[in-house]
Design an enzyme around this catalytic site. Sequence first.
Site, short mmCIF file in Angstrom:
data_model
loop_
_atom_site.label_atom_id
_atom_site.label_comp_id
_atom_site.label_asym_id
_atom_site.label_seq_id
_atom_site.Cartn_x
_atom_site.Cartn_y
_atom_site.Cartn_z
N ASN A 1 28.27 116.39 -64.35
CA ASN A 1 27.44 115.19 -64.61
C ASN A 1 28.08 114.21 -65.59
O ASN A 1 27.93 113.00 -65.43
CB ASN A 1 26.03 115.60 -65.04
CG ASN A 1 26.03 116.37 -66.34
OD1 ASN A 1 26.97 117.11 -66.64
ND2 ASN A 1 25.00 116.21 -67.12
N GLU B 1 25.62 126.33 -72.81
CA GLU B 1 24.79 125.12 -72.85
C GLU B 1 24.22 124.93 -71.45
O GLU B 1 24.97 124.60 -70.52
CB GLU B 1 25.63 123.91 -73.25
CG GLU B 1 26.25 124.00 -74.62
CD GLU B 1 25.22 124.03 -75.74
OE1 GLU B 1 24.10 123.54 -75.53
OE2 GLU B 1 25.53 124.56 -76.80
N GLU C 1 26.77 123.77 -80.02
CA GLU C 1 28.02 123.03 -80.10
C GLU C 1 27.85 121.97 -81.19
O GLU C 1 26.82 121.87 -81.82
CB GLU C 1 28.34 122.38 -78.75
CG GLU C 1 28.59 123.40 -77.65
CD GLU C 1 29.12 122.78 -76.36
OE1 GLU C 1 28.48 121.86 -75.83
OE2 GLU C 1 30.17 123.24 -75.89
N CYS D 1 21.50 116.49 -68.82
CA CYS D 1 20.68 117.63 -69.20
C CYS D 1 19.59 117.23 -70.18
O CYS D 1 18.59 117.92 -70.32
CB CYS D 1 21.55 118.72 -69.80
SG CYS D 1 22.57 118.12 -71.17
P1 NDP Z 1 26.97 124.79 -62.46
O1 NDP Z 1 26.38 125.88 -63.27
O2 NDP Z 1 26.87 124.86 -61.00
O3 NDP Z 1 28.53 124.62 -62.77
C1 NDP Z 1 29.05 124.39 -64.07
C2 NDP Z 1 30.50 124.81 -64.09
O4 NDP Z 1 30.59 126.22 -63.92
C3 NDP Z 1 31.33 124.20 -62.95
O5 NDP Z 1 32.64 123.98 -63.41
C4 NDP Z 1 31.29 125.31 -61.92
O6 NDP Z 1 32.34 125.23 -61.00
C5 NDP Z 1 31.41 126.53 -62.82
N1 NDP Z 1 30.93 127.78 -62.23
C6 NDP Z 1 30.04 127.96 -61.23
N2 NDP Z 1 29.85 129.29 -61.01
C7 NDP Z 1 30.65 129.95 -61.90
C8 NDP Z 1 30.89 131.32 -62.18
N3 NDP Z 1 30.27 132.30 -61.50
N4 NDP Z 1 31.76 131.64 -63.14
C9 NDP Z 1 32.38 130.68 -63.85
N5 NDP Z 1 32.20 129.35 -63.63
C10 NDP Z 1 31.32 128.99 -62.69
O7 NDP Z 1 26.34 123.45 -63.05
P2 NDP Z 1 26.52 122.00 -62.47
O8 NDP Z 1 27.97 121.65 -62.44
O9 NDP Z 1 25.70 121.90 -61.23
O10 NDP Z 1 25.88 121.12 -63.64
C11 NDP Z 1 24.53 120.83 -63.72
C12 NDP Z 1 23.84 121.75 -64.70
O11 NDP Z 1 24.46 121.67 -65.96
C13 NDP Z 1 22.40 121.37 -64.92
O12 NDP Z 1 21.61 122.52 -64.91
C14 NDP Z 1 22.41 120.76 -66.29
O13 NDP Z 1 21.19 120.84 -66.97
C15 NDP Z 1 23.47 121.55 -66.97
N6 NDP Z 1 23.99 120.84 -68.12
C16 NDP Z 1 23.71 121.29 -69.38
C17 NDP Z 1 24.15 120.59 -70.49
C18 NDP Z 1 23.87 121.10 -71.86
O14 NDP Z 1 24.54 120.64 -72.78
N7 NDP Z 1 22.93 121.99 -72.08
C19 NDP Z 1 24.89 119.34 -70.35
C20 NDP Z 1 25.16 118.97 -68.98
C21 NDP Z 1 24.72 119.70 -67.91
P3 NDP Z 1 32.20 124.41 -59.64
O15 NDP Z 1 31.20 123.35 -59.81
O16 NDP Z 1 33.57 123.86 -59.47
O17 NDP Z 1 31.84 125.40 -58.60
#
Ligand code: NDP
Length: 485
Positions: free
Chosen positions: A150, A248, A462, A282
């Site tokens: 995002n 996070e 963080e 988020c």
């Molecule tokens: P995901 O959890 O789908 O993915 C996050 C990252 O983790 C991506 O790089 C993804 O790779 C990777 N990933 C996925 N599965 C695994 C695994 N089993 N092991 C290791 N890495 C993995 O989240 P999104 O990318 O869809 O992001 C949206 C989410 O992030 C929302 O829920 C949002 O609220 C949260 N978010 C939280 C924030 C915070 O600070 N609390 C800030 C911003 C977002 P790939 O996508 O390449 O498959």
Amino acid sequence: MDDLRNTINGCQVEPVNGRWLDNIEPATGALLGRVPDSDADDVQLAWEAAAAASEDWSMSGGHARSEHLHRLADAVEANLEELARLESIDNGKPISLARSVDIPRAVANLRFFAEAALADRTEEFLTGDRARNLVHRDPVGVVGLISPWNLPLYLLTWKIGPALAAGNTAVAKPSELTPVTAARLGELSVEAGLPPGVLNIVHGPGAGAGEAIVAHPGIPAISFTGGTVTGGRIAEQAGPLFKKLSLELGGKNPNILFEDADLEAALATSLRSSFANQGQICLCGSRILVHESIQERVIDALVEGARGLRIGDPLEDRTQQGALVSSAHRDKVHACVQRAREEGGEVRCGGAPPTTLPERCADGFFYEPTVITGLSMDAVTNREEIFGPVVTITPFETEEEAVAMANATDYGLSATVWTTCEERAARVAGAIDAGTVWVNCWLLRDLRVPFGGVKHSGVGREGGEEAMHFFTEAKTVCTAQGTTS
Ligand code: NDP
């Protein structure tokens, strides 16, 4: 765009397995280029490079690391316009947002932690006249950094900054959906003279490269930002390996408007906190809780504001709402709106993809800003994260009810409170389960303050010293007084 490469040991390299994934432009649905479908072999190469660079980097001293991070920040700043354009194309966000928020904040992250690298964090505790305790903060070693789609460059630098400042080397994995600015950062890091192996960027899906980073026995700390389900999976995998974990995760943030709020300011900011980045932040306030006496005014204003947002080509300067990140995500958001209808919610505006779009964007993944009323806090719509341009508005009668409604989710990332009464603000902020509560503002960020969530929104914090602590191990050396000279 050309095929992207991994950055490993200061070189741009193809994936070992020779496999690639398509990278799609959200605003058009067209193929942008290909991204490495990296797996454990690429992670192993990245780890070897990071491990080889680790000692020199950790011994190089805070001043040297600070200069390197400032140089990287300079490189990002010098290429701000190009990076903003790439982020807009790759993610679908309005270029005005990438230009004013994403890339400047990436620069700010790197500069902030460049300064943090200069501090000596050794603490001294005297145990009466019996002992002198020195607590050193040593780097962890090679760390794994996994970030979401995002705010691609912004959130990646939020991890790279403290990890490198503290003396670690890194294997970083951006989301496969938005890899372009991370790939460019890899190139810029080499051009800016970062020693080979200090920052390695491996592209690929979570199930391949991501899991390989989490499982790697030589990577003792994982900093992850992403969805709650993924966070749980990572915790399951990393727990038995006794890794340090910073998670996070998602949010379902309440935005509470009391009857004594400065309504003009509250409404203008609530429109932004509902729909900025198409609601894919988020920290977006996806549940507006409003005192019943001002309910109708708030609904009318939000609906009018949402209808007035300019949806269009993200590369147009005037665009306020771009595309959602993928067709799958757009479909998920639409399914959530359909579910809201089935739960008895009234869709006051939006609730479908827009019908008029510029020709270039006819096949893009757009969705109209959507306002839903008439749902209680028991509705799934009010409990589960949607992560799109969808907001609910629900009335409350008393302050106690507002707090109970705010806390009625498994999440606890952030909250916003609008009131002109200082005592009420303090009471409500104290009672809400969240890592951050904004009073009469939203998204005001001071990089020194801890950032993170409670409950299912995460583990750890963080920002500022919290990040420097996560990326170091405390080591206490206790020397009996008078035994050394
Ligand atoms: P995901 O959890 O789908 O993915 C996050 C990252 O983790 C991506 O790089 C993804 O790779 C990777 N990933 C996925 N599965 C695994 C695994 N089993 N092991 C290791 N890495 C993995 O989240 P999104 O990318 O869809 O992001 C949206 C989410 O992030 C929302 O829920 C949002 O609220 C949260 N978010 C939280 C924030 C915070 O600070 N609390 C800030 C911003 C977002 P790939 O996508 O390449 O498959």
